[in-house]
Design an enzyme around this catalytic site. Structure first.
Site, PDB file in Angstrom:
ATOM      1  N   GLN A  89      -4.240  -5.016   6.881  1.00 35.65           N
ATOM      2  CA  GLN A  89      -5.255  -5.942   6.348  1.00 35.65           C
ATOM      3  C   GLN A  89      -5.225  -7.296   7.038  1.00 35.65           C
ATOM      4  O   GLN A  89      -6.034  -8.165   6.712  1.00 35.65           O
ATOM      5  CB  GLN A  89      -5.067  -6.133   4.842  1.00 35.65           C
ATOM      6  CG  GLN A  89      -5.354  -4.900   4.031  1.00 35.65           C
ATOM      7  CD  GLN A  89      -6.805  -4.437   4.121  1.00 35.65           C
ATOM      8  OE1 GLN A  89      -7.711  -5.195   4.445  1.00 35.65           O
ATOM      9  NE2 GLN A  89      -7.031  -3.172   3.837  1.00 35.65           N
ATOM     10  N   LYS A 137      -9.883  -0.999  10.676  1.00 28.76           N
ATOM     11  CA  LYS A 137      -9.938  -2.236   9.871  1.00 28.76           C
ATOM     12  C   LYS A 137     -10.194  -3.439  10.757  1.00 28.76           C
ATOM     13  O   LYS A 137     -10.175  -4.572  10.293  1.00 28.76           O
ATOM     14  CB  LYS A 137      -8.612  -2.452   9.126  1.00 28.76           C
ATOM     15  CG  LYS A 137      -8.035  -1.232   8.461  1.00 28.76           C
ATOM     16  CD  LYS A 137      -8.322  -1.191   7.010  1.00 28.76           C
ATOM     17  CE  LYS A 137      -7.474  -0.123   6.335  1.00 28.76           C
ATOM     18  NZ  LYS A 137      -7.973   0.262   5.042  1.00 28.76           N
ATOM     19  N   ASP A 184       3.417  -4.145   7.540  1.00 23.86           N
ATOM     20  CA  ASP A 184       2.154  -3.421   7.501  1.00 23.86           C
ATOM     21  C   ASP A 184       1.044  -4.452   7.731  1.00 23.86           C
ATOM     22  O   ASP A 184       0.757  -5.269   6.856  1.00 23.86           O
ATOM     23  CB  ASP A 184       2.019  -2.735   6.135  1.00 23.86           C
ATOM     24  CG  ASP A 184       0.644  -2.114   5.921  1.00 23.86           C
ATOM     25  OD1 ASP A 184      -0.246  -2.306   6.775  1.00 23.86           O
ATOM     26  OD2 ASP A 184       0.473  -1.440   4.889  1.00 23.86           O
ATOM     27  N   HIS A 189       0.882  -1.174   0.000  1.00 22.97           N
ATOM     28  CA  HIS A 189       0.000   0.000   0.000  1.00 22.97           C
ATOM     29  C   HIS A 189       0.918   1.222   0.000  1.00 22.97           C
ATOM     30  O   HIS A 189       2.020   1.167   0.552  1.00 22.97           O
ATOM     31  CB  HIS A 189      -0.834  -0.063   1.279  1.00 22.97           C
ATOM     32  CG  HIS A 189      -1.897   0.978   1.397  1.00 22.97           C
ATOM     33  ND1 HIS A 189      -1.635   2.271   1.778  1.00 22.97           N
ATOM     34  CD2 HIS A 189      -3.232   0.907   1.216  1.00 22.97           C
ATOM     35  CE1 HIS A 189      -2.765   2.949   1.822  1.00 22.97           C
ATOM     36  NE2 HIS A 189      -3.759   2.144   1.490  1.00 22.97           N
ATOM     37  N   CYS A 234      -4.685   2.468  -3.735  1.00 19.15           N
ATOM     38  CA  CYS A 234      -3.443   2.988  -3.121  1.00 19.15           C
ATOM     39  C   CYS A 234      -2.294   2.006  -3.316  1.00 19.15           C
ATOM     40  O   CYS A 234      -1.486   1.784  -2.393  1.00 19.15           O
ATOM     41  CB  CYS A 234      -3.634   3.284  -1.635  1.00 19.15           C
ATOM     42  SG  CYS A 234      -4.841   4.547  -1.322  1.00 19.15           S
TER      43      CYS A 234
HETATM   44  N1  PMP Z   1      -1.796  -0.455   4.542  1.00 21.58           N
HETATM   45  C1  PMP Z   1      -2.755  -1.223   4.039  1.00 21.58           C
HETATM   46  C2  PMP Z   1      -2.428  -2.613   3.574  1.00 21.58           C
HETATM   47  C3  PMP Z   1      -4.062  -0.739   3.953  1.00 21.58           C
HETATM   48  O1  PMP Z   1      -5.018  -1.496   3.426  1.00 21.58           O
HETATM   49  C4  PMP Z   1      -4.330   0.577   4.405  1.00 21.58           C
HETATM   50  C5  PMP Z   1      -5.724   1.158   4.319  1.00 21.58           C
HETATM   51  N2  PMP Z   1      -6.335   1.008   3.089  1.00 21.58           N
HETATM   52  C6  PMP Z   1      -3.278   1.321   4.934  1.00 21.58           C
HETATM   53  C7  PMP Z   1      -2.030   0.770   5.002  1.00 21.58           C
HETATM   54  C8  PMP Z   1      -3.484   2.709   5.446  1.00 21.58           C
HETATM   55  O2  PMP Z   1      -4.291   2.676   6.582  1.00 21.58           O
HETATM   56  P1  PMP Z   1      -4.882   4.034   7.183  1.00 21.58           P
HETATM   57  O3  PMP Z   1      -5.544   4.744   6.037  1.00 21.58           O
HETATM   58  O4  PMP Z   1      -5.861   3.562   8.208  1.00 21.58           O
HETATM   59  O5  PMP Z   1      -3.763   4.802   7.750  1.00 21.58           O
END
Ligand code: PMP
Length: 405
Positions: free
Chosen positions: A200, A223, A197, A120, A361
């Site tokens: 998910q 999440k 990270d 991401h 993203c």
């Molecule tokens: N990493 C991953 C794998 C995600 O799916 C997301 C959220 N889509 C993020 C980071 C970023 O998370 P946040 O927007 O809650 O900071």
């Protein structure tokens, strides 16, 4: 709690989108919230609101106890060794930025940073910016044709001195799961820091960070059935203690004079300013909610649904799946031949079905997949067979409409 009573805990799911009942299949973007979380935050504001760590009166002391109790809950939830290793942030994005900024003074020109190609942007851009500002080199770890991390390529990359490797636990686009335990062992053998990270993974898989063996793990409350605006950076104490704070100011100091500040201890040193207190309380309620469930059974059921979704999608005309595998977690990515992903999203939305369409993203991953974007269906603890049926029927309708023209 069985499937339908879990669903009963989520008020938002029981509503109409125009003429259609809502079919929510975008939990990877954000999960819905159970009553327990909504009520805990409501109760905090009605009866317990006071700033934490500073008040000398009973209300503030109780708020501080409630706030710090959640740190302890998170410590147990992810099996961290020390409470001080739990740093509250506003989310995964802030956690990873805090980390990249915090490590900057330890990175030299020419250092190598490896990054998962499924990352991401939150686990890519901070490392890229760090590389730019320090003269380090950012290297993407290649994927195999299955869109899974290429272990052989990683082994080759790790033969040269490497400072840090940033991995996704679960890809937010494909749902592919990295074997963090094996990867962190390999990364440590090469002398590098392993950052994961977990955005998910945290709502889907059991996360035991001592078992996973990485050095840093980041996730977001929203999440995992908690509120937005709260996340966690976990790090090994000795490493965490070397980070330069991203934010400075109140709460993070030991002493301040006009010409010098001595920073305080972990975790406060990395948590300047008033924290998102109600959100922390909500996150605590989300942990309690998850711990009240038979998580193994919930995970099994979610896995069965995911496999059913993959199989049914694969049978539809013109559907191309990306990286689908029975062991994936939470999400399926696909496109329809010759159709724009946004058109599919729009036609599904008209039937009350919420999925995500776009680059998710993860633009570099889209480039590797050879597409500008794709559709993603993602599941949560409340997803059921009726959701899958509704989605497949809705997609058939969308295919018919698109191929009629
Ligand atoms: N990493 C991953 C794998 C995600 O799916 C997301 C959220 N889509 C993020 C980071 C970023 O998370 P946040 O927007 O809650 O900071």
């Amino acid at each position: 709690m069985n499937g339908s009573s879990i669903r009963d805990q989520f008020p938002l799911l029981h509503q109409m989108m125009g003429d259609y009942p809502l079919c929510y299949l975008d939990t990877a973007a954000t999960s819905q919230k159970p009553l327990a979380v909504i009520q805990a935050m409501d109760d905090y504001y009605r009866r317990h609101n006071a700033n934490v760590h500073r008040g000398s009166y009973q209300l503030a002391a109780a708020a501080t106890r409630g706030f710090e109790a959640v740190r302890e809950k998170i410590q147990r939830f992810i099996n961290a060794e020390k409470q001080q290793e739990i740093i509250f942030t506003h989310g995964t994005t802030e956690a990873l930025n805090l980390l990249a900024h915090g490590l900057a003074s330890q990175i030299r020109a020419g250092d190598r940073i490896l990054v998962d190609s499924t990352a991401h942007h939150a686990n890519l851009v901070p490392w890229q910016q760090l590389a730019k500002s320090t003269g380090a080199t950012l290297i993407p770890i290649p994927l195999r044709s299955t869109l899974r991390l290429d272990r052989q390529a990683l082994t080759t990359l790790l033969q040269q001195p490497t400072k840090l490797v940033a991995l996704s636990h679960v890809s937010n686009v494909l749902g592919t799961v990295n074997d963090i335990r094996a990867l962190s062992q390999q990364i440590h053998t090469a002398g590098a820091i392993c950052v994961v990270d977990g955005a998910q993974a945290i709502g889907h898989l059991p996360v035991d960070i001592q078992q996973l063996g990485c050095d840093f793990y980041a996730f977001s409350g929203h999440k995992m059935y908690g509120p937005t605006g709260i996340g966690v950076l976990w790090g090994r104490f000795a490493l965490l203690d070397t980070l330069t704070p991203l934010l400075t100011g109140g709460e993070m100091i030991k002493t301040v004079s006009f010409d010098h500040t001595e920073f305080g201890e972990l975790p406060f040193r990395l948590e300047a300013g008033t924290p998102p207190i109600a959100e922390v309380i909500g996150l605590g309620a989300a942990v309690d909610f998850l711990c009240s469930l038979d998580r193994e059974a919930a995970q099994r059921q979610e896995q069965q649904l995911l496999q059913q979704l993959q199989q049914e999608l694969a049978q539809l005309p013109g559907v191309k799946l990306y990286g689908a595998h029975p062991d994936n977690s939470g999400a399926v990515a696909f496109n329809l031949a010759d159709e724009h992903h946004q058109d599919i999203g729009m036609l599904l939305d008209q039937q009350g079905i919420a999925i995500r369409c776009g680059h998710h993203c993860a633009m570099p991953l889209m480039q590797l997949m050879g597409v500008k974007g794709c559709c993603r269906v993602s599941l949560g603890i409340y997803s059921n067979a009726a959701d899958i049926k509704c989605f497949i029927q809705g997609l058939r309708t969308a295919i018919n409409l698109l191929t009629e023209v």
